[in-house]
Design a protein around this motif. Structure first.
Motif, PDB file in Angstrom:
ATOM      1  N   ASP A   1      10.205 -13.679 -25.898  1.00 54.36           N
ATOM      2  CA  ASP A   1      11.857 -13.904 -26.512  1.00 54.36           C
ATOM      3  C   ASP A   1      13.004 -15.059 -26.247  1.00 54.36           C
ATOM      4  O   ASP A   1      13.578 -15.468 -27.349  1.00 54.36           O
ATOM      5  CB  ASP A   1      12.585 -12.562 -25.416  1.00 54.36           C
ATOM      6  CG  ASP A   1      11.913 -11.024 -25.483  1.00 54.36           C
ATOM      7  OD1 ASP A   1      11.558 -11.276 -26.651  1.00 54.36           O
ATOM      8  OD2 ASP A   1      12.432 -10.458 -24.534  1.00 54.36           O
ATOM      9  N   ASP A   2      12.935 -16.114 -25.322  1.00 53.77           N
ATOM     10  CA  ASP A   2      13.705 -16.862 -25.296  1.00 53.77           C
ATOM     11  C   ASP A   2      13.065 -17.988 -26.225  1.00 53.77           C
ATOM     12  O   ASP A   2      13.374 -18.700 -26.721  1.00 53.77           O
ATOM     13  CB  ASP A   2      13.607 -17.883 -23.627  1.00 53.77           C
ATOM     14  CG  ASP A   2      14.589 -16.894 -22.716  1.00 53.77           C
ATOM     15  OD1 ASP A   2      15.426 -16.458 -23.089  1.00 53.77           O
ATOM     16  OD2 ASP A   2      13.959 -17.272 -21.706  1.00 53.77           O
TER      17      ASP A   2
ATOM     18  N   LYS B   1      14.330 -16.814 -29.505  1.00 55.04           N
ATOM     19  CA  LYS B   1      15.019 -17.554 -29.462  1.00 55.04           C
ATOM     20  C   LYS B   1      16.151 -18.852 -30.099  1.00 55.04           C
ATOM     21  O   LYS B   1      16.557 -19.207 -31.499  1.00 55.04           O
ATOM     22  CB  LYS B   1      16.402 -17.054 -28.785  1.00 55.04           C
ATOM     23  CG  LYS B   1      16.886 -15.200 -27.771  1.00 55.04           C
ATOM     24  CD  LYS B   1      17.366 -15.987 -27.332  1.00 55.04           C
ATOM     25  CE  LYS B   1      17.986 -14.347 -26.156  1.00 55.04           C
ATOM     26  NZ  LYS B   1      18.265 -14.282 -25.633  1.00 55.04           N
ATOM     27  N   SER B   2      14.938 -19.396 -29.094  1.00 57.44           N
ATOM     28  CA  SER B   2      15.234 -21.461 -29.445  1.00 57.44           C
ATOM     29  C   SER B   2      14.071 -20.937 -31.376  1.00 57.44           C
ATOM     30  O   SER B   2      15.153 -22.576 -32.060  1.00 57.44           O
ATOM     31  CB  SER B   2      14.406 -22.144 -28.663  1.00 57.44           C
ATOM     32  OG  SER B   2      14.399 -22.121 -27.525  1.00 57.44           O
TER      33      SER B   2
ATOM     34  N   ALA C   1      15.070 -19.374 -33.914  1.00 58.01           N
ATOM     35  CA  ALA C   1      16.010 -18.436 -34.422  1.00 58.01           C
ATOM     36  C   ALA C   1      16.500 -19.974 -34.894  1.00 58.01           C
ATOM     37  O   ALA C   1      17.277 -19.782 -35.750  1.00 58.01           O
ATOM     38  CB  ALA C   1      16.940 -17.442 -34.011  1.00 58.01           C
ATOM     39  N   GLU C   2      17.537 -20.732 -33.861  1.00 61.93           N
ATOM     40  CA  GLU C   2      18.967 -21.524 -33.730  1.00 61.93           C
ATOM     41  C   GLU C   2      17.832 -22.266 -34.734  1.00 61.93           C
ATOM     42  O   GLU C   2      18.215 -23.466 -35.257  1.00 61.93           O
ATOM     43  CB  GLU C   2      18.589 -22.222 -32.458  1.00 61.93           C
ATOM     44  CG  GLU C   2      19.477 -23.225 -32.322  1.00 61.93           C
ATOM     45  CD  GLU C   2      20.804 -22.916 -33.354  1.00 61.93           C
ATOM     46  OE1 GLU C   2      21.261 -23.633 -33.567  1.00 61.93           O
ATOM     47  OE2 GLU C   2      21.768 -22.184 -33.153  1.00 61.93           O
TER      48      GLU C   2
ATOM     49  N   THR D   1      10.570 -26.597 -31.443  1.00 58.12           N
ATOM     50  CA  THR D   1      11.699 -25.365 -31.046  1.00 58.12           C
ATOM     51  C   THR D   1      11.361 -26.125 -29.120  1.00 58.12           C
ATOM     52  O   THR D   1      10.338 -25.293 -28.952  1.00 58.12           O
ATOM     53  CB  THR D   1      11.493 -24.549 -31.354  1.00 58.12           C
ATOM     54  OG1 THR D   1      11.502 -24.257 -32.795  1.00 58.12           O
ATOM     55  CG2 THR D   1      12.283 -23.320 -30.502  1.00 58.12           C
TER      56      THR D   1
END
Length: 92
Positions: free
Chosen positions: A18-19, A22-23, A25-26, A58
């Protein structure tokens, strides 16, 4: 700039935490915002790998490969160093 994702890119995200997601997506957002403005690429860590193939990082172990088109970037792979090298050997 429009962002597209290939099926192979989406499959390569299946093993991400999950982390990491998120990275990812950023990083995708940052790449879309700065692509085509080379003086900003270094902050996002965009590198050219081929005629129309680029990568952004990432975190330490994950790289995102993408191709560019008119007003679009198309993400094709999320992988580590070895996976990126294997992809490049298959493309070249």
């Amino acid at each position: 700039m429009k962002v597209e994702r290939t099926k192979s890119f989406l499959r390569s995200l299946n093993r991400c935490t999950d982390d990491e997601l998120k990275s990812v997506a950023e990083s995708m957002r940052s790449a879309a915002e700065t692509f085509g403005r080379p003086h900003l690429h270094t902050g996002v860590d965009i590198r050219r790998l081929g005629k129309n193939l680029f990568e952004c990082r990432t975190g330490i172990g994950l790289r995102l490969l993408f191709k560019s088109g008119p007003d679009v970037i198309i993400f094709v792979l999320a992988g580590n160093h070895d996976e990126v090298r294997a992809y490049l050997r298959g493309v070249a």
